[in-house]
Each structure stands twice: as structure tokens, then as C-alpha cells.
Write a protein that holds these residues in place. Structure first.
Motif, PDB file in Angstrom:
ATOM      1  N   PRO A   1      32.068  37.322  41.458  1.00  0.00           N
ATOM      2  CA  PRO A   1      32.697  38.404  40.686  1.00  0.00           C
ATOM      3  C   PRO A   1      32.039  39.742  40.972  1.00  0.00           C
ATOM      4  O   PRO A   1      30.828  39.811  41.191  1.00  0.00           O
ATOM      5  N   LYS A   2      32.842  40.765  41.005  1.00  0.00           N
ATOM      6  CA  LYS A   2      32.294  42.100  41.194  1.00  0.00           C
ATOM      7  C   LYS A   2      31.421  42.459  40.011  1.00  0.00           C
ATOM      8  O   LYS A   2      31.808  42.279  38.857  1.00  0.00           O
TER       9      LYS A   2
ATOM     10  N   HIS B   1      35.437  34.264  39.974  1.00  0.00           N
ATOM     11  CA  HIS B   1      34.819  33.500  41.044  1.00  0.00           C
ATOM     12  C   HIS B   1      35.948  32.934  41.914  1.00  0.00           C
ATOM     13  O   HIS B   1      36.903  32.358  41.385  1.00  0.00           O
ATOM     14  N   VAL B   2      35.845  33.074  43.225  1.00  0.00           N
ATOM     15  CA  VAL B   2      36.898  32.597  44.116  1.00  0.00           C
ATOM     16  C   VAL B   2      36.274  31.835  45.283  1.00  0.00           C
ATOM     17  O   VAL B   2      35.278  32.286  45.860  1.00  0.00           O
ATOM     18  N   ILE B   3      36.867  30.688  45.614  1.00  0.00           N
ATOM     19  CA  ILE B   3      36.554  30.000  46.863  1.00  0.00           C
ATOM     20  C   ILE B   3      37.872  29.795  47.599  1.00  0.00           C
ATOM     21  O   ILE B   3      38.853  29.325  47.008  1.00  0.00           O
TER      22      ILE B   3
ATOM     23  N   PHE C   1      37.399  30.614  37.521  1.00  0.00           N
ATOM     24  CA  PHE C   1      37.186  30.136  38.883  1.00  0.00           C
ATOM     25  C   PHE C   1      38.528  29.829  39.519  1.00  0.00           C
ATOM     26  O   PHE C   1      39.335  29.075  38.948  1.00  0.00           O
ATOM     27  N   ILE C   2      38.785  30.382  40.687  1.00  0.00           N
ATOM     28  CA  ILE C   2      40.054  30.169  41.396  1.00  0.00           C
ATOM     29  C   ILE C   2      39.758  29.536  42.741  1.00  0.00           C
ATOM     30  O   ILE C   2      38.949  30.062  43.518  1.00  0.00           O
TER      31      ILE C   2
ATOM     32  N   LEU D   1      41.040  39.855  42.659  1.00  0.00           N
ATOM     33  CA  LEU D   1      40.339  38.900  41.800  1.00  0.00           C
ATOM     34  C   LEU D   1      38.844  39.205  41.757  1.00  0.00           C
ATOM     35  O   LEU D   1      38.194  39.075  40.707  1.00  0.00           O
ATOM     36  N   HIS D   2      38.307  39.609  42.900  1.00  0.00           N
ATOM     37  CA  HIS D   2      36.891  39.998  42.954  1.00  0.00           C
ATOM     38  C   HIS D   2      36.636  41.178  42.021  1.00  0.00           C
ATOM     39  O   HIS D   2      35.682  41.173  41.226  1.00  0.00           O
TER      40      HIS D   2
END
Length: 631
Positions: free
Chosen positions: A277-278, A230-232, A185-186, A224-225
Motif C-alpha cells: 500500500p502507498k 495490498h496487491v499481488i 488484499f487483492i 489500488l496502490h
């Protein structure tokens, strides 16, 4: 008696600094969008660390390009007692503030520099961190009555948390490319794009971040995707943010801006970008083999049939959870039939009557068959015959005897009351005509492509009876309600389905996509030539093709955009050819307007036959088929 260590263990870690642009206001919004499970916590623009201290990860990575800030976190992690001891000597006076501010933090011990950072932050104007062009802290004295310069419990609780995490100083790109792994998670809280001046990217409280930097950051988020993270991300509600992150969920939130000692009434709009995530598709091994029932579907040599792609299509579709599916351009009907064999509720649609006839007979129909006696009786003249085929198509495609038999079958099939049996008989007649015809198409007259195969030697009577047997063998009940529709895909706007498979006519400047031109004779059989006008001046006696937006590049692009919009709530799987227009990149862009996640699976594919090999590199009809997946 409670010891100091026990008291500290009961204190939840919280930020050490008051930080302009901190995320305390948005904490609940961010926390609610975080994944329930993930790998490591990574925050490369740590700033005040509001989310980090709230989440309290055990083995995370925090970083920032500000060395003074990183020194603070490292010192609190390694020697909190020394930081506390230095803080005890500071007082909230203007003279001391400016004396401490004048110190060069790089000449101090790490713990002294850390204490200086905390002291200046607590006593300066609104907790801003700003340096001049020489790198010297230049925020004025805040004149607060009683700021809490020393909070021992907060420092000790922060120390316990910080020592369990990795603290780095460096550029966010270097940190993410070295440490980010699938499943992590980023959280990204970069310097915001100023909404008051579109092109001014220099005035920040944290650091300089220009338009080009935000573009690079967007590229990193997409990486990153694709990596599976996981990115917010948070930023201002600016047009560039919506442009850069249009593939993902972008939500606007109302927030307060505290940029002065009197912040009342100052509001703004933040955005939260949530990136899942892709999805990784396992294209090597099917989750389950194709059911034996699929192989009972009658073959027709229908141009554009996706029979060879069934395993690829199912290997993708099976990785989603869905009960119903829509086969929007059913064509031969094999894809919808495959979904039916897998126990899905299938809605099949096509603008071609012959395609709708096949899907009604074998997808919507679950129990009715045409017995051999019934099939044989259809070959005998029992109803008035109009001799339409015999007169109109004499000498073009079949012998006079075969044309007369086709007219007899037409008359008898029209008299069948049961709609499913009528569809079975019509589909068998269509299949017999296509099997009996060299190459199975009607764009030429005569038999110049006769290669002596069995289908061409078999009598029309036997060809029809064999087709009936194949049709009967393909009828089955999957326990679900299945439907067939004969209509324009563009008018099916309000249909809801878990998955939509789209295999439209491919537009290419090298060839046409007019299925009516190729199959006008059997399409006429399906419609009984009602509602069409035969172009008698043509050698093949074809009728005018149906209007379709897929007959031009611009029309195809607009049609895709409309269809993707109609079915934005469904999983989309789109078959497409490498030699078609719009291009690959254009298709991705169109699909990305409507789906957060877009993936492309290339498949080497060879069409059964075609006439454009010389125009596309003499590739003998070999192309790369793309399966676009939007979810």
C-alpha cells in the motif's frame, strides 16, 4: 463414530476444477509474499481459485467474467447436495461426454449446469476451458482411465467456504472500483501475455485479453496502490510486465507448463508482482514538535535554506524508522542540524567549503565552544597578516577598516589548533560577513541595497562577537556520532544510511544555480582562497564556479538518476522547485526506477529574495516546492 459433517469439517477446502493457468505451482511463493494482516480478500480473476481455497477467507469477494464458472461456485455454495446428485449420473464415456458437451448450460437448472461444468472439466483434455466464437465449449474428450468425477467431501468443504464469501460475475474493474478499500488484499491472475508472439493477445484458455487490456490493468494496480491496498499479480515474464510494473517488486520464477497430456520438460517463467500500500503521510499534525534546539541554529539569510520547510520535512521523515541520515547537499546546514536535534546520527556533505565549515562547527562538533575571551583575542593582531582581502577587495564589499579586520581574523583563525574551534571561528566570520552585507550576497559591489537594518549598522567587531555567541549557543551533544564532509555528492556512492535528504542546486532556464557566484567571497574565506583562481577581470573579483552536473537539464536528470541509484536502499526525501528542470513527471519517472513507492507532497513556498519574478509570472518569488519521497 465420525459423522459425515464431522468428516467434511476435517477436509481442507481445495479447488473444484483442474484449471489451465491455475496457481497451484506458485502457491507457496504467493503465500509467502502475502501481508500478515489485511482487510478483505478480493480475487476478481478467480479461475480455479487455488489461492482462494488455500487461504480460505471468511468474508472475501471472488468474481470472474465467465458466467458459467460463477454459476458453478454459486451453486456449490447454495445447493451442494443437488450438484452432487447430478454428478452421480455421469460416466466417463466418450458418448456421454459429447452428449453433455452439446447441452446449452443456460437452459439447465443452476445445479445441473454446475454439475455439467465439473464433469466436462474432469473428463476433457487437460482440464482446459475454451469456447468457440459462438460461446460453446469445444475442448475434446480427454480419454483418462479413471478421472474422479465426483468428490463429495471436496464439494461440501468448498460449499462451506464459498457460502461465507461474496461471489460476483462481472468485469474486474467494476468489482475492484466498487468493493476494494484501503487495507484489502487483492490477488490478480489475469490471462497471461503470450511470450511467443509479442503482439498477439488473442489466444487464451480463459478469455480474450489484449495489450490495451493489460495497460488498463496496470493502471488499476497503480490506483489500488494509491488507495492503500495490498496487491499481488501474476503474469508471464514479458517485457510489458516489467515496463508496466517497474515501480513495484517484480520477481521471476521458473514454472512448468502442462499444456498437453505429456507435459514433461515444458518449462516457462512466471513473474510475481508485489505491491505494498502507498504510505499515507500525515502532513497536518507533526508527530512531535521541532525541538527548541533547532531554533538556536544561527540564521544567515543563505539562499536556498530550507528553514521554512523544516516542519514539513520532519513530518515526513518522522513517519519512517531510521537511526542515521545523510544530508547530501547541506547548504546552510539547518536540515542536518534539525535531524541532529531529533537524536539522529547525521552525516553532512556539501561541495561548498563554507557549508562544510558550518556543519563541522555545529553538527560534527558536540562539545567545543569559543569563549568570549578567545573570540576577543582573535580581533587583535597576534600573527603575521597577508593583507589579502584589504588589497584584493578594496572598495568592493566592505570598508578598508573592515577589510583589515577580516585579514587579522583570518590570520588568527588559521593559528587555532583545535579544528572544531577553528571551524566555529571561521563560521562566525562568514556569518558576520553575510550579515554585514546587504542581501548577504556578493554578486554586486557597493551598498545600493542598504535598507538601514540593524545588521548593516552594527560594527564588524560586534557582528563577529555576536556571531560567536550564536555559534556557541548552537553547540550541543545528541549522544550520537555525527560527521561533516567537504566533497562532491556524486562520489559518495558506498555510504549507507537509513534516510537520505537531497536538496541539490535547482536547474532552471530562468535563473542560475551557481552558489559560488553568489557567495564567492565567503567561500574564499572558508578555503582561504586556496585552490581557486580569482578572475581579476570581473568587477566582483569572483573565482570560477565549481563544475556541477546540475548546471544543465540533461546533466541534472542524469545526476538524479545516479544519486537515486547510489542510495536505492535508503528512504529518499528530495526537495525540488516547481520552476526547475527536470519536470515533476520526469522526476517521478527517474525516482520510480529505483524506489517501489514514490510520493509527492507539494508545499507553497516563498523565497526570501530573488531576481526572476518578472520571468515567472511576477509571483514575487513564490513557487510550489515539491518534497519527493521514495521508499
Amino acid at each position: 463414530m465420525i459423522t459425515l459433517s464431522e468428516e467434511v469439517s476435517r477436509v481442507a477446502p481445495r479447488p473444484l476444477l483442474k484449471w489451465a493457468g491455475g496457481k497451484t505451482q506458485l502457491l507457496s511463493d504467493i503465500l509467502s509474499r502475502m501481508p500478515s494482516t489485511y482487510g478483505r480478500y478480493i480475487e476478481p480473476f478467480i479461475g480455479g481459485g487455488a489461492l482462494f481455497f488455500s487461504v480460505a477467507p471468511k468474508d472475501g469477494i471472488i468474481s470472474d467474467s465467465n458466467p458459467e464458472l460463477i454459476n458453478l461456485y454459486r451453486s456449490v455454495a447454495s445447493c451442494p447436495g443437488e450438484v452432487i446428485q447430478h454428478l452421480r449420473s455421469f460416466r466417463n464415456t466418450e458418448d456421454m461426454f459429447y452428449a453433455v458437451r452439446a447441452l446449452d448450460w443456460t437452459t439447465l437448472s443452476p445445479s445441473e449446469a454446475a454439475a455439467r461444468t465439473i464433469y466436462l472439466n474432469k473428463t476433457c483434455f487437460n482440464g482446459l476451458y475454451r469456447v468457440n466464437r459462438f460461446g460453446s465449449f469445444n475442448v475434446p474428450f480427454g480419454r483418462y482411465a479413471n478421472p474422479k468425477i465426483l468428490d463429495e467431501n471436496t464439494i461440501l468443504a468448498a460449499s462451506d467456504l464459498l457460502k461465507r464469501n461474496t461471489i460476483l460475475c462481472g468485469d474486474y474493474k467494476d468489482v475492484l472500483r466498487k468493493y476494494a478499500r484501503p487495507g484489502d488484499f487483492i490477488f490478480l491472475d489475469p490471462p497471461y501475455i503470450p511470450v511467443s508472439a509479442y503482439s498477439d493477445f488473442k489466444r487464451y484458455t480463459k478469455e480474450q485479453f489484449r495489450e490495451s487490456d493489460h495497460l488498463l490493468l496496470a493502471g488499476e494496480v497503480h490506483r489500488l496502490h494509491d488507495l492503500g491496498c495490498h496487491v499481488i499479480l501474476t503474469n508471464s515474464n514479458h517485457a510489458l510486465v516489467h515496463e508496466h510494473y517497474c515501480r513495484f517488486a517484480v520477481e521471476i520464477l521458473q514454472t512448468k507448463r502442462h499444456i498437453s497430456k505429456n507435459g514433461r520438460g515444458r518449462t516457462g517463467e512466471d513473474v510475481i508482482v508485489t505491491v505494498s500500500p502507498k504510505k499515507k503521510f500525515n502532513m497536518e499534525v507533526l508527530t512531535e514538535p521541532l525541538p527548541a534546539q533547532v531554533h538556536r541554529y544561527p540564521s544567515t539569510r543563505y539562499m536556498g535554506s530550507k528553514h521554512k520547510l523544516l516542519e514539513k520535512i520532519w513530518s515526513i521523515a518522522s513517519q519512517f524508522d531510521f537511526d542515521s541520515c545523510l544530508d547530501l547537499f547541506s547548504g546552510s546546514g539547518i536540515v542536518g542540524y534539525m535531524f541532529k536535534a531529533h537524536g539522529k546520527s547525521v552525516y553532512s556533505n556539501d561541495y561548498m567549503a563554507m557549508s562544510a565549515t558550518f556543519s563541522r562547527a555545529l553538527i560534527e562538533n558536540s562539545e567545543h565552544i569559543l569563549s568570549l575571551d578567545e573570540a576577543i583575542s582573535l580581533l587583535e593582531r597576534r600573527n603575521p597578516v597577508d593583507h589579502f582581502v584589504e588589497r584584493t577587495f578594496q572598495g568592493l564589499y566592505f570598508s578598508d577598516e573592515d577589510n583589515r579586520l577580516i585579514d587579522v581574523l583570518r590570520a588568527n583563525i588559521l593559528a587555532i589548533e583545535n579544528p572544531f574551534k577553528r571551524s566555529l571561528a571561521t563560521a562566525a566570520l562568514i556569518r558576520a560577513c553575510m550579515k554585514k552585507r546587504p542581501r548577504g550576497i556578493f554578486t554586486y559591489i557597493g551598498h545600493r541595497y542598504d535598507d538601514g537594518r540593524r545588521d548593516l549598522q552594527l560594527s564588524f567587531r560586534d557582528q563577529f562577537l555576536e556571531a560567536v555567541t550564536c555559534m556557541n549557543g548552537a553547540v550541543f551533544d545528541n549522544g550520537k556520532k555525527n560527521l561533516s564532509r567537504h566533497g562532491d555528492a556524486m562520489t559518495l556512492a558506498n555510504f549507507q544510511s537509513g534516510l537520505v535528504y537531497i536538496d541539490p542546486p535547482y536547474y532552471s532556464p530562468l535563473s542560475d544555480n551557481e552558489y559560488v557566484r553568489r557567495y564567492h567571497f565567503v567561500e574564499g574565506l572558508a578555503r582561504n582562497w586556496e585552490g581557486v583562481e580569482i578572475q581579476k577581470h570581473t568587477i566582483t573579483k569572483k573565482f570560477k564556479s565549481y563544475p556541477t552536473p546540475f548546471s544543465s537539464r540533461t546533466g541534472a536528470a542524469n545526476a538524479f538518476d545516479t544519486l537515486f541509484s547510489h542510495f536505492r536502499d535508503s528512504v529518499l526525501i528530495v526537495s525540488y522547485s516547481s520552476n526547475s528542470k527536470p519536470t515533476l513527471d520526469e522526476m517521478v519517472a527517474i525516482l520510480s526506477r529505483h524506489k517501489r513507492n514514490v510520493d509527492i507532497i507539494p508545499v507553497d513556498y516563498k523565497y526570501s529574495f530573488g531576481n526572476q519574478g518578472k520571468n515567472v509570472g511576477d509571483n514575487k518569488n513564490t513557487v510550489q516546492e515539491y518534497l519527493f519521497v521514495g521508499f
